[in-house]
Motif scaffolding. Structure first.
Motif, PDB file in Angstrom:
ATOM      1  N   TYR A 103      -7.840   7.922   0.943  1.00 42.99           N
ATOM      2  CA  TYR A 103      -7.929   6.509   0.577  1.00 42.99           C
ATOM      3  C   TYR A 103      -7.377   5.655   1.703  1.00 42.99           C
ATOM      4  O   TYR A 103      -6.375   6.006   2.334  1.00 42.99           O
ATOM      5  CB  TYR A 103      -7.143   6.224  -0.704  1.00 42.99           C
ATOM      6  N   VAL A 104      -8.016   4.538   1.958  1.00 47.21           N
ATOM      7  CA  VAL A 104      -7.555   3.577   2.953  1.00 47.21           C
ATOM      8  C   VAL A 104      -7.208   2.290   2.215  1.00 47.21           C
ATOM      9  O   VAL A 104      -8.001   1.778   1.430  1.00 47.21           O
ATOM     10  CB  VAL A 104      -8.625   3.317   4.032  1.00 47.21           C
ATOM     11  N   CYS A 105      -6.022   1.782   2.475  1.00 40.67           N
ATOM     12  CA  CYS A 105      -5.520   0.570   1.831  1.00 40.67           C
ATOM     13  C   CYS A 105      -5.158  -0.422   2.930  1.00 40.67           C
ATOM     14  O   CYS A 105      -4.584  -0.032   3.950  1.00 40.67           O
ATOM     15  CB  CYS A 105      -4.301   0.914   0.986  1.00 40.67           C
ATOM     16  N   LEU A 158     -10.753   4.512  12.566  1.00 41.05           N
ATOM     17  CA  LEU A 158     -10.325   5.715  11.844  1.00 41.05           C
ATOM     18  C   LEU A 158     -11.429   6.738  11.727  1.00 41.05           C
ATOM     19  O   LEU A 158     -11.524   7.453  10.732  1.00 41.05           O
ATOM     20  CB  LEU A 158      -9.756   5.362  10.464  1.00 41.05           C
ATOM     21  N   TYR A 210      -3.258   1.400   5.954  1.00 39.78           N
ATOM     22  CA  TYR A 210      -2.531   2.583   5.477  1.00 39.78           C
ATOM     23  C   TYR A 210      -3.538   3.621   5.013  1.00 39.78           C
ATOM     24  O   TYR A 210      -4.626   3.288   4.546  1.00 39.78           O
ATOM     25  CB  TYR A 210      -1.630   2.208   4.291  1.00 39.78           C
ATOM     26  N   LYS A 211      -3.148   4.902   5.119  1.00 37.57           N
ATOM     27  CA  LYS A 211      -4.035   5.977   4.692  1.00 37.57           C
ATOM     28  C   LYS A 211      -3.247   7.005   3.903  1.00 37.57           C
ATOM     29  O   LYS A 211      -2.107   7.339   4.261  1.00 37.57           O
ATOM     30  CB  LYS A 211      -4.688   6.634   5.901  1.00 37.57           C
ATOM     31  N   ARG A 212      -3.892   7.515   2.819  1.00 34.30           N
ATOM     32  CA  ARG A 212      -3.267   8.551   2.001  1.00 34.30           C
ATOM     33  C   ARG A 212      -4.343   9.283   1.212  1.00 34.30           C
ATOM     34  O   ARG A 212      -5.080   8.668   0.446  1.00 34.30           O
ATOM     35  CB  ARG A 212      -2.262   7.931   1.039  1.00 34.30           C
ATOM     36  N   GLY A 238       1.086   5.379   1.094  1.00 35.02           N
ATOM     37  CA  GLY A 238       0.670   6.158   2.248  1.00 35.02           C
ATOM     38  C   GLY A 238       1.419   5.742   3.499  1.00 35.02           C
ATOM     39  O   GLY A 238       2.412   5.029   3.443  1.00 35.02           O
ATOM     40  N   CYS A 291       0.811  -1.217   0.000  1.00 35.12           N
ATOM     41  CA  CYS A 291       0.000   0.000   0.000  1.00 35.12           C
ATOM     42  C   CYS A 291       0.846   1.269   0.000  1.00 35.12           C
ATOM     43  O   CYS A 291       1.935   1.310   0.565  1.00 35.12           O
ATOM     44  CB  CYS A 291      -0.893   0.025   1.238  1.00 35.12           C
ATOM     45  N   HIS A 332     -13.510  11.106   5.010  1.00 37.73           N
ATOM     46  CA  HIS A 332     -13.424  11.234   6.469  1.00 37.73           C
ATOM     47  C   HIS A 332     -14.366  10.254   7.155  1.00 37.73           C
ATOM     48  O   HIS A 332     -14.722  10.452   8.312  1.00 37.73           O
ATOM     49  CB  HIS A 332     -13.746  12.672   6.887  1.00 37.73           C
ATOM     50  N   HIS A 335     -11.984   4.485  -1.183  1.00 39.36           N
ATOM     51  CA  HIS A 335     -11.980   5.916  -0.870  1.00 39.36           C
ATOM     52  C   HIS A 335     -12.901   6.105   0.319  1.00 39.36           C
ATOM     53  O   HIS A 335     -14.100   5.871   0.227  1.00 39.36           O
ATOM     54  CB  HIS A 335     -12.442   6.759  -2.050  1.00 39.36           C
ATOM     55  N   THR A 342      -8.072  -1.291  -1.693  1.00 37.90           N
ATOM     56  CA  THR A 342      -8.170   0.131  -1.389  1.00 37.90           C
ATOM     57  C   THR A 342      -9.589   0.625  -1.582  1.00 37.90           C
ATOM     58  O   THR A 342     -10.268   0.211  -2.514  1.00 37.90           O
ATOM     59  CB  THR A 342      -7.232   0.928  -2.317  1.00 37.90           C
TER      60      THR A 342
END
Length: 129
Positions: free
Chosen positions: A61-63, A128, A56-58, A40, A38, A108, A105, A103
């Motif tokens: 997006y969360v992976c 999260l 992981y976050k970026r 991020g 992933c 928030h 989207h 992944t």
């Protein structure tokens, strides 16, 4: 457009593709495996008896991916991530190093993740948030 210009552009494009293919073949296996993880920064690890789910976050997006506790041969693994209000995205199969990455989207919104390696598994609540 001139045929000569078109041919030069086509030749340049093919050269770039061939070079990138050779570069990928020249990478060691560990670098190739690392490239399939992933993007991020890692924000959470959800451990369980036979492995862990890495989150992981970026950029909204969360992976996620599932990794086994002990490396070894191919075994049944799965990973899933769901943003609140959406359907889960899942990857299941027989893998040796990891399941995923998958992944979504999330923006928030909260997400929930799950993972399994062999007979061990984990299901998080909403995280999260």
């Amino acid at each position: 457009m001139d045929r000569g210009v078109t041919r030069r552009r086509l030749a340049a494009g093919l050269a770039v593709l061939a070079g990138s293919g050779l570069f990928a073949l020249a990478l060691p296996a560990s670098a190739q495996a690392a490239a399939s993880t992933c993007a991020g920064h890692q924000v959470r690890t959800v451990p369980f008896a036979t492995g862990a789910v890495r989150v992981y976050k970026r950029d909204g997006y969360v992976c996620v991916l599932t990794v086994p506790k002990k490396p070894g041969g191919r075994r049944l693994m799965s990973v899933s991530v769901q943003a609140r209000g959406n359907r889960p995205v899942t990857d299941t199969g027989r893998y040796s190093s990891h399941a995923g990455p998958v992944t979504v989207h999330a923006g928030h919104r909260c997400v929930r993740v799950s993972g399994a390696v062999g007979t061990g598994s984990v299901h998080s609540g909403w995280i999260l948030c």
